[in-house]
Design a protein around this motif. Structure first.
Motif, PDB file in Angstrom:
ATOM      1  N   UNK A 124      23.956  -5.248 -37.053  1.00  0.00           N
ATOM      2  CA  UNK A 124      22.897  -5.869 -36.158  1.00  0.00           C
ATOM      3  C   UNK A 124      23.071  -5.500 -34.702  1.00  0.00           C
ATOM      4  N   UNK A 125      24.144  -5.627 -34.027  1.00  0.00           N
ATOM      5  CA  UNK A 125      24.234  -5.400 -32.745  1.00  0.00           C
ATOM      6  C   UNK A 125      24.102  -3.914 -32.527  1.00  0.00           C
ATOM      7  N   UNK A 126      24.698  -3.139 -33.165  1.00  0.00           N
ATOM      8  CA  UNK A 126      24.326  -1.788 -33.199  1.00  0.00           C
ATOM      9  C   UNK A 126      23.110  -1.182 -33.147  1.00  0.00           C
ATOM     10  N   UNK A 127      22.236  -1.879 -34.095  1.00  0.00           N
ATOM     11  CA  UNK A 127      20.828  -1.665 -33.852  1.00  0.00           C
ATOM     12  C   UNK A 127      20.102  -2.339 -32.686  1.00  0.00           C
ATOM     13  N   UNK A 128      20.588  -3.478 -32.406  1.00  0.00           N
ATOM     14  CA  UNK A 128      19.800  -4.051 -31.433  1.00  0.00           C
ATOM     15  C   UNK A 128      20.165  -3.279 -29.957  1.00  0.00           C
ATOM     16  N   UNK A 129      21.406  -2.774 -29.832  1.00  0.00           N
ATOM     17  CA  UNK A 129      21.914  -1.908 -28.555  1.00  0.00           C
ATOM     18  C   UNK A 129      21.176  -0.717 -28.548  1.00  0.00           C
ATOM     19  N   UNK A 130      21.022   0.090 -29.755  1.00  0.00           N
ATOM     20  CA  UNK A 130      20.572   1.645 -29.803  1.00  0.00           C
ATOM     21  C   UNK A 130      19.123   1.411 -30.000  1.00  0.00           C
ATOM     22  N   UNK A 131      18.660   0.700 -30.776  1.00  0.00           N
ATOM     23  CA  UNK A 131      17.089   0.647 -31.237  1.00  0.00           C
ATOM     24  C   UNK A 131      17.054   1.610 -32.237  1.00  0.00           C
ATOM     25  N   UNK A 132      17.932   2.012 -32.858  1.00  0.00           N
ATOM     26  CA  UNK A 132      18.157   2.897 -33.937  1.00  0.00           C
ATOM     27  C   UNK A 132      18.682   2.370 -35.157  1.00  0.00           C
ATOM     28  N   UNK A 133      18.257   2.664 -36.641  1.00  0.00           N
ATOM     29  CA  UNK A 133      19.057   2.262 -37.640  1.00  0.00           C
ATOM     30  C   UNK A 133      20.339   2.748 -37.470  1.00  0.00           C
TER      31      UNK A 133
END
Length: 168
Positions: free
Chosen positions: A139-148
């Motif tokens: 969830x954090x990786x998605x939120x920080x990058x905007x990528x799946x």
């Protein structure tokens, strides 16, 4: 007569890392068209193949591809097929380090692997168990990058093979 020494320098015996094979100019049989098809026409992929069938090399190839390493695909089918070269956050878990371990050691190994990525994407201290930490990490990786987020699990069967015959 075949020059065995020259052949060994060319053929990547025991090398399972796509980037190393490409950067050191070893022989690589181009299967990137299949990688392209797999990554563009399937959401989830589970590969179960016999030992020594190239699963680790394929996982490494996927890691390079999803990391946007266009340079590694020069001269291969992927270079011609891919137009966007988007860099995704990749969580690559190599479970070969969890062979011949018990439950506590396996959890410890998973925690160690999660910590590596939590240094990049942060950690919610309320997430205690490995499954909570993995979910929070994604969830954090998605939120920080905007990528799946791409999750690659190599040698997934390593910890399972040791206990498959146990009764409990």
């Amino acid at each position: 007569m075949i020059d065995m020494e020259a052949l060994q320098r060319l053929y990547p015996i025991g090398i399972q890392t796509f980037s190393e094979i490409r950067e050191k100019n070893y022989l690589y049989i181009d299967k990137t068209e299949y990688v392209y098809r797999m990554t563009h026409f399937a959401k989830y992929v589970f590969l179960s193949r016999p030992r020594r069938f190239g699963k680790s090399l394929l996982t490494s190839t996927l890691h390079s591809y999803f990391s946007g390493r266009k340079d590694l695909f020069q001269g291969l089918a992927m270079e011609r097929l891919e137009k966007e070269w988007i860099e995704y956050p990749v969580l690559h878990f190599d479970m070969s380090t969890a062979k011949h371990v018990g439950k506590d050691e396996l959890i410890s190994e998973l925690e160690r692997k999660l910590t590596t990525y939590e240094r990049i994407y942060g950690r919610n201290e309320e997430d205690i168990y490995v499954n909570q930490r993995l979910q929070g990490l994604i969830e954090r990786a998605y939120k920080q990058t905007g990528r799946q987020v791409v999750v690659l699990i190599d040698e997934y069967d390593a910890p399972l093979l040791d206990v498959v015959h146990e009764k409990e």
